[in-house]
Design a protein around this motif. Structure first.
Motif, PDB file in Angstrom:
ATOM      1  N   GLN A 211      -9.026   6.239   2.610  1.00 45.25           N
ATOM      2  CA  GLN A 211      -8.935   7.339   3.565  1.00 45.25           C
ATOM      3  C   GLN A 211     -10.329   7.765   3.990  1.00 45.25           C
ATOM      4  N   LEU A 212     -10.433   8.093   5.271  1.00 44.66           N
ATOM      5  CA  LEU A 212     -11.713   8.551   5.816  1.00 44.66           C
ATOM      6  C   LEU A 212     -12.124   9.884   5.215  1.00 44.66           C
ATOM      7  N   ASN A 213     -13.428  10.081   5.026  1.00 39.50           N
ATOM      8  CA  ASN A 213     -13.919  11.407   4.679  1.00 39.50           C
ATOM      9  C   ASN A 213     -14.164  12.232   5.934  1.00 39.50           C
ATOM     10  N   ALA A 214     -14.538  11.550   7.017  1.00 43.27           N
ATOM     11  CA  ALA A 214     -14.769  12.265   8.274  1.00 43.27           C
ATOM     12  C   ALA A 214     -14.621  11.269   9.407  1.00 43.27           C
ATOM     13  N   GLY A 215     -14.463  11.789  10.606  1.00 41.94           N
ATOM     14  CA  GLY A 215     -14.285  10.929  11.762  1.00 41.94           C
ATOM     15  C   GLY A 215     -12.827  10.567  11.950  1.00 41.94           C
ATOM     16  N   GLU A 216     -12.559   9.661  12.905  1.00 44.11           N
ATOM     17  CA  GLU A 216     -11.168   9.276  13.092  1.00 44.11           C
ATOM     18  C   GLU A 216     -11.071   7.853  13.597  1.00 44.11           C
ATOM     19  N   ILE A 217      -9.876   7.290  13.413  1.00 49.01           N
ATOM     20  CA  ILE A 217      -9.590   5.950  13.917  1.00 49.01           C
ATOM     21  C   ILE A 217      -8.375   6.079  14.831  1.00 49.01           C
ATOM     22  N   LEU A 218      -8.527   5.624  16.073  1.00 47.81           N
ATOM     23  CA  LEU A 218      -7.415   5.677  17.014  1.00 47.81           C
ATOM     24  C   LEU A 218      -6.938   4.261  17.294  1.00 47.81           C
ATOM     25  N   VAL A 219      -5.634   4.083  17.284  1.00 44.53           N
ATOM     26  CA  VAL A 219      -5.060   2.818  17.709  1.00 44.53           C
ATOM     27  C   VAL A 219      -4.191   3.124  18.914  1.00 44.53           C
ATOM     28  N   ASP A 220      -4.474   2.473  20.010  1.00 46.26           N
ATOM     29  CA  ASP A 220      -3.816   2.791  21.278  1.00 46.26           C
ATOM     30  C   ASP A 220      -3.883   4.291  21.554  1.00 46.26           C
ATOM     31  N   GLY A 221      -5.026   4.884  21.243  1.00 44.57           N
ATOM     32  CA  GLY A 221      -5.246   6.288  21.555  1.00 44.57           C
ATOM     33  C   GLY A 221      -4.647   7.269  20.567  1.00 44.57           C
ATOM     34  N   LYS A 222      -3.950   6.765  19.537  1.00 49.89           N
ATOM     35  CA  LYS A 222      -3.334   7.688  18.571  1.00 49.89           C
ATOM     36  C   LYS A 222      -4.049   7.598  17.228  1.00 49.89           C
ATOM     37  N   ALA A 223      -4.342   8.772  16.672  1.00 47.62           N
ATOM     38  CA  ALA A 223      -4.983   8.794  15.357  1.00 47.62           C
ATOM     39  C   ALA A 223      -4.010   8.257  14.311  1.00 47.62           C
ATOM     40  N   ILE A 224      -4.521   7.459  13.371  1.00 49.66           N
ATOM     41  CA  ILE A 224      -3.603   6.826  12.421  1.00 49.66           C
ATOM     42  C   ILE A 224      -3.792   7.331  10.994  1.00 49.66           C
ATOM     43  N   HIS A 225      -4.609   8.370  10.813  1.00 48.67           N
ATOM     44  CA  HIS A 225      -4.909   8.718   9.419  1.00 48.67           C
ATOM     45  C   HIS A 225      -3.692   9.248   8.661  1.00 48.67           C
ATOM     46  N   ASN A 226      -2.658   9.710   9.391  1.00 49.74           N
ATOM     47  CA  ASN A 226      -1.472  10.203   8.693  1.00 49.74           C
ATOM     48  C   ASN A 226      -0.404   9.140   8.483  1.00 49.74           C
ATOM     49  N   VAL A 227      -0.651   7.955   9.017  1.00 51.64           N
ATOM     50  CA  VAL A 227       0.350   6.890   8.896  1.00 51.64           C
ATOM     51  C   VAL A 227       0.092   6.117   7.607  1.00 51.64           C
ATOM     52  N   PRO A 228       1.086   6.058   6.696  1.00 49.67           N
ATOM     53  CA  PRO A 228       0.860   5.299   5.465  1.00 49.67           C
ATOM     54  C   PRO A 228       0.737   3.800   5.747  1.00 49.67           C
ATOM     55  N   VAL A 229       0.123   3.106   4.808  1.00 51.99           N
ATOM     56  CA  VAL A 229      -0.186   1.679   4.983  1.00 51.99           C
ATOM     57  C   VAL A 229       1.006   0.905   5.538  1.00 51.99           C
ATOM     58  N   HIS A 230       2.164   1.097   4.891  1.00 49.39           N
ATOM     59  CA  HIS A 230       3.291   0.217   5.224  1.00 49.39           C
ATOM     60  C   HIS A 230       3.946   0.573   6.554  1.00 49.39           C
ATOM     61  N   LYS A 231       3.505   1.680   7.164  1.00 45.84           N
ATOM     62  CA  LYS A 231       4.088   2.020   8.467  1.00 45.84           C
ATOM     63  C   LYS A 231       3.130   1.668   9.604  1.00 45.84           C
ATOM     64  N   ARG A 232       1.966   1.112   9.283  1.00 46.54           N
ATOM     65  CA  ARG A 232       0.991   0.856  10.345  1.00 46.54           C
ATOM     66  C   ARG A 232       1.343  -0.366  11.167  1.00 46.54           C
ATOM     67  N   GLY A 233       2.097  -1.271  10.563  1.00 44.33           N
ATOM     68  CA  GLY A 233       2.560  -2.431  11.323  1.00 44.33           C
ATOM     69  C   GLY A 233       1.467  -3.417  11.688  1.00 44.33           C
ATOM     70  N   PHE A 234       0.439  -3.510  10.857  1.00 42.33           N
ATOM     71  CA  PHE A 234      -0.609  -4.497  11.084  1.00 42.33           C
ATOM     72  C   PHE A 234      -0.281  -5.759  10.290  1.00 42.33           C
ATOM     73  N   GLY A 235      -0.891  -6.866  10.704  1.00 46.81           N
ATOM     74  CA  GLY A 235      -0.853  -8.056   9.862  1.00 46.81           C
ATOM     75  C   GLY A 235      -2.156  -8.103   9.090  1.00 46.81           C
ATOM     76  N   MET A 236      -2.119  -8.687   7.879  1.00 47.30           N
ATOM     77  CA  MET A 236      -3.370  -8.753   7.126  1.00 47.30           C
ATOM     78  C   MET A 236      -3.435 -10.019   6.291  1.00 47.30           C
ATOM     79  N   VAL A 237      -4.622 -10.620   6.277  1.00 47.43           N
ATOM     80  CA  VAL A 237      -4.867 -11.805   5.456  1.00 47.43           C
ATOM     81  C   VAL A 237      -5.952 -11.450   4.445  1.00 47.43           C
ATOM     82  N   PHE A 238      -5.701 -11.793   3.178  1.00 53.24           N
ATOM     83  CA  PHE A 238      -6.618 -11.397   2.116  1.00 53.24           C
ATOM     84  C   PHE A 238      -7.456 -12.581   1.656  1.00 53.24           C
ATOM     85  N   GLN A 239      -8.585 -12.256   1.082  1.00 49.25           N
ATOM     86  CA  GLN A 239      -9.487 -13.291   0.577  1.00 49.25           C
ATOM     87  C   GLN A 239      -8.805 -14.153  -0.481  1.00 49.25           C
TER      88      GLN A 239
END
Lengths: 592, 381
Positions: free
Chosen positions: B82-110
């Protein structure tokens, strides 16, 4: 130089010298010792059990007498229930250790593991104190108005289940925790990144991956519970007789020769069959808390692989999903709080009895009551001035030192032999060495009794120390073998290349590397003997009292605070030892 | 002789806006806007006021040494931290309140992070099971995606039965099966050998073109970043130092850190004599004059000039504007010769010349002359 390259280069015939330097020879002393004092008596026991006419007469009597058959069924029921309870309560506790960090983690882990090293007798005694009429549970319940007057919470099935679960829980927690630490933390993240909520991630990923750990813990608890004797004797009522209790009772009242042995053989065979089935499924490494190199994927079959849906997946789908949907509305926080509450409850269940006993040891009252009306050191004075107690203490100390010496010298050489030799069937050899861990102590005690009579070892220091070493050797082998596997072979080869003789290599490289492991092995072998009660009950004489024997006698006749004093001293001993052994323990917890 | 990289139209044109990547073909990618993001661990700032705008459908690589904050930034986006300050917008919407599993991103791990208790097909189906898609749709998409990754034959295998490269392709399949708006990749290739890495790099590029999601790729491997990205964000100590197209980053790095982190570089200390817009005339400490280009914002008299080894020329005799030097070492590497020379000032320069017929390796200790053209020197800020 090691003999490895020489073997490869030279002719296949090996010189006598080379044969003598084969590390496999290091296994011999332990094998000779165990063959004499462990394997042979068990074989004798089995032979005696089939001496009737016809040979199965005594065995048949065990199954046809309702008293024993019912007890056998009851024993299995109790063991199964206890194993289930341990799994149910052990999982949140293991999760709690895994999820906490830093000092909290250390405290939680210590609170759960520490009781594991305290004698079962003492932990059972603590529950007797807790559940007694004047115990804290009754006091609190009456004060809260739940009961009108103190109830008899002891001597019933509930007390037996509670006591056995509390005593065996640490084994389950350790087993589950070690499988939790082996799960790649990225998997949970991957599950969450792919849309799984915390519950779904647990159900679909974490739980299936840790099921082997749960299974191993379940079987260890079940097998130990099958042969349980101390806890059900002290906490149970007349209707809770477990099978091992019948064996000791029959041993006292000397019935027909073969029948007693038949009882023991039935218990032994059930235990071994359970272990054998479990070993086929999980790998026998579960007995000593080891792991298979890999979770052994089924060999690929080219044909017909499509309908690959295991039983667990089917259960997960049909039972799990509807449940999951139902609770998926809950906040993620709920899961975390469930773990914290249940885990915290478990920790409290394990720690509170010990703390209560420690407080009671400072009581001024002459009977057991909590909280104590006033505090004093009178029971400590009584303990240290009573020659019976002090004699028992010195006896225990002497026997435990002797036994630790035997266990470590035989166990450490055997560990060296097993790790360093190139013998075939290493896991079978290891299985033989650690098998005393799973043989019910009651069976062992009975089998040893006739051997001890023959060699006039009953009630002797050496005899008791040797008997305790049967259980001490496996402990030493497991710890020292783990330590040896951690030694970098290249360091040893480096020393050898630069001119060190094998003995110098061992002294300057190997020994310092395994010294912490050896230290821990000495301590735990000592503790095993110091706490041993069941074998001692069979093999001691009235003149030869050990501390556990004194405790046992007193618990059965009069519950007085001297027992609390002994318990407190034992807790201090264990805490001291753990603090000394901590470097080794943390290294092992790091995941070998 | 110098072989110039083929100039990408517009790349060296100062008027072109760097970063407008290729237009997404299907348009499902999200625009991401990171604004003044701060993440601290105690007093250590893993992300120190980071701002970054990513266009929909763009392929952006976060490149930096370990500990530079690139993985932190990715984890902030994924929601593991979680961010300490600032914000991240996806398609103009802040996502800091969206839990991981609701973000709907794909991810590949090392570490691939394939579920070892599930088959390849079950792994790939996992996101759809979680999203509650019906079985038929799920099966169809799994099949499509496995086909795209050429994994159809492996569908019923367990991950442990596969090689590292195959496992990573399964992990990639799992990350794209839902056609997510954003795909995050955390050093996905670092555990693979070089040959495999290069082939999967190309594969990832093609997937990106096909599905049009926004890709955010983390690596510490500069050549990986150069080959794959529309734009590279070079990070150091929790800050983004420069965001630009790969050729801009390589040819016109903002500072010493970027210059030395990406590619091999010769850094020459010099004094500015004259300035005509972006073209400068400078003098080395030994008094040799040369020319170089710069951003307009360069100030001060004493500057560092970057000359890439492949832009240097070696001469046997003195030429106008050349600097005398002594050969320290010369290596034949196959397609190029790698020659180290020492200037009179004591500065060591690296020269890479393409292998040509009849060329001989100079002997160590022999006298040579080094020169570069006006457009080959780049003044660092």
């Amino acid at each position: 130089m090691t003999d490895v390259p020489a073997d490869a280069l030279m002719a296949p015939r090996r010189s006598l010298r080379q044969r003598l330097s084969d590390p496999a020879l290091l296994l011999l002393p332990a094998f000779a010792f165990l063959a004499f004092i462990y394997v042979q008596p068990l074989i004798d026991l089995m032979m005696t059990s089939v001496e009737g006419e016809p040979w199965y007469a005594d065995l048949a009597r065990v199954f046809s007498t309702p008293l024993y058959f019912d007890s056998l069924i009851r024993t299995m029921q109790i063991a199964l229930t206890v194993a289930l309870l341990c799994a149910l309560f052990g999982y949140p506790a293991a999760l709690l250790i895994q999820r906490t960090r830093g000092v909290t983690q250390m405290l939680v882990a210590t609170a759960i593991i520490l009781p594991y090293f305290i004698a079962i007798l003492i932990r059972t005694y603590a529950w007797m104190v807790l559940l007694g009429r004047n115990g804290p549970i009754n006091k609190v319940a009456v004060w809260l108005g739940i009961f009108d007057e103190p109830l008899g919470l002891l001597f019933n099935r509930g007390a037996v289940l509670l006591g056995m679960t509390a005593v065996l829980l640490p084994i389950m927690v350790l087993s589950i925790y070690s499988s939790l630490t082996r799960v790649d933390p990225a998997l949970k993240r991957a599950a969450m990144a792919n849309g799984a909520g915390p519950l779904a991630a647990f159900w679909r990923v974490l739980l299936p991956l840790t099921l082997p750990g749960v299974g191993a813990g379940f079987l260890l608890v079940f097998v130990q519970a099958l042969g349980f004797f101390i806890t059900p004797t002290l906490l149970g009522g007349p209707g809770d007789m477990m099978f091992a209790m019948h064996i000791t009772q029959q041993a006292d009242s000397v019935t027909g020769e073969g029948f007693l042995q038949a009882l023991a053989v039935v218990l032994l065979v059930i235990t071994l069959v359970t272990v054998a089935v479990a070993g086929r499924l999980l790998g026998f490494e579960f007995i000593w808390g080891g792991t298979r190199a890999a979770p052994a994927p089924k060999p690929a079959k080219a044909v017909d692989r499509t309908p690959r849906r295991g039983l667990s997946a089917t259960v997960a789908d049909t039972v799990g999903w509807p449940l999951l949907r139902m609770v998926s509305g809950l906040q993620a926080r709920w899961g975390a709080w469930t773990v914290r509450l249940m885990g915290g409850f478990i920790v409290a269940m394990l720690v509170i009895p010990i703390v209560v006993v420690m407080i009671i040891s400072f009581s001024k009252a002459s009977y057991l009551t909590f909280p104590p009306p006033a505090y004093s050191l009178r029971w400590y004075e009584k303990f240290f001035s009573d020659s019976n107690w002090m004699d028992a203490f010195w006896n225990s100390l002497g026997i435990a030192c002797l036994s630790a010496g035997i266990s470590v010298s035989l166990g450490a050489t055997a560990a060296m032999g097993i790790v360093r030799s190139k013998i075939k069937y290493k896991s079978t050899v290891m299985l033989l060495l650690v098998s005393p861990m799973i043989v019910p102590p009651v069976v062992l005690g009975l089998s040893l009794y006739s051997l001890f009579l023959k060699f006039e070892l009953v009630g002797t220091y050496l005899g008791l120390a040797a008997a305790h070493s049967i259980g001490g050797i496996p402990i030493v082998v497991v710890i020292v073998a783990a330590a040896l596997q951690g030694v970098d072979r290249q360091l040893e080869q480096g020393a050898a290349v630069h001119g060190a003789s094998p003995l110098t290599v061992f002294r300057t490289v190997t020994l310092p590397a395994i010294a912490p492991g050896l230290g821990a092995a000495v301590f735990f072998a000592f503790l095993h003997s110091f706490d041993e009660l069941v074998l001692t009950l069979f093999l001691s004489s009235p003149r030869m009292k050990t501390l556990p024997l004194m405790l046992w006698g007193d618990i059965n006749y009069q519950l007085n605070p001297v027992l609390a004093v002994v318990s407190t001293l034992e807790v201090l001993l264990v805490v001291g030892g753990i603090i000394l052994a901590r470097p080794v323990l943390t290294r092992r917890a790091g995941g070998h | 002789m110098i072989v110039n990289l083929a100039e990408r139209p517009g790349a060296s044109d100062p008027a072109a806006v760097p970063g407008a990547g290729p237009q997404p073909q299907t348009g499902i990618g999200s625009g991401i806007s990171i604004r003044d993001a701060v993440k601290r661990y105690g007093s250590f700032a893993a992300a120190d006021h980071i701002s970054l705008d990513i266009q929909p459908g763009e392929f952006v690589t976060l490149l930096g040494p370990s500990g530079s904050g690139k993985t932190t930034l990715l984890n902030l986006l994924a929601g593991f931290q979680q961010l300490n300050a600032g914000e991240i917008l996806v398609d103009g919407k802040a996502i800091h309140n969206v839990p991981v599993h609701k973000r709907g991103f794909g991810m590949v791990f090392q570490s691939y992070a394939l579920f070892p208790n599930m088959t390849v097909a079950q792994n790939v189906a996992f996101p759809m099971r979680m999203a509650g898609l019906d079985r038929a749709t799920s099966d169809r998409r799994v099949h499509e995606t496995l086909e795209m990754m050429r994994l159809t034959d492996h569908a019923q295998k367990m991950p442990s039965e596969m090689s590292g490269g195959q496992q990573q392709r399964v992990a990639i399949a799992r990350s794209i099966v839902m056609r997510p708006r954003v795909v995050l990749m955390d050093e996905p290739l670092s555990a693979l050998d070089r040959r495999l890495r290069e082939s999967i790099q190309i594969e990832i590029r093609e997937i990106h073109r096909t599905i049009g999601s926004t890709f955010l790729f983390v690596t510490h491997d500069q050549s990986e970043a150069l080959t794959m990205s529309d734009r590279i964000a070079v990070m150091d100590a929790g800050k983004i130092i420069q965001v630009d197209t790969p050729d801009e980053i390589y040819r016109r790095p903002r500072n010493r850190f970027v210059a030395s982190f990406i590619g091999e570089s010769n850094l020459v200390e010099a004094e500015i004599l004259r300035r005509e817009g972006g073209a400068l005339t400078l003098r080395t400490r030994t008094g040799h004059q040369f020319r170089a280009e710069s951003r307009d914002e360069v100030t001060g008299r004493n500057v560092t000039v970057l000359v890439r080894p492949e832009r240097l020329r070696l001469h046997e005799t003195a030429m106008p504007g050349s600097i005398p030097a002594k050969v320290r070492s010369a290596l034949f590497l196959g397609e190029v010769l790698r020659i180290e020379v020492e200037l009179d000032s004591g500065e060591v320069m690296l020269v890479r010349c393409p292998d040509r017929a009849g060329q001989v390796l100079p002997d160590p200790g022999s006298e040579v002359h080094v020169s570069w053209g006006a457009e080959d020197g780049w003044v660092l800020a």
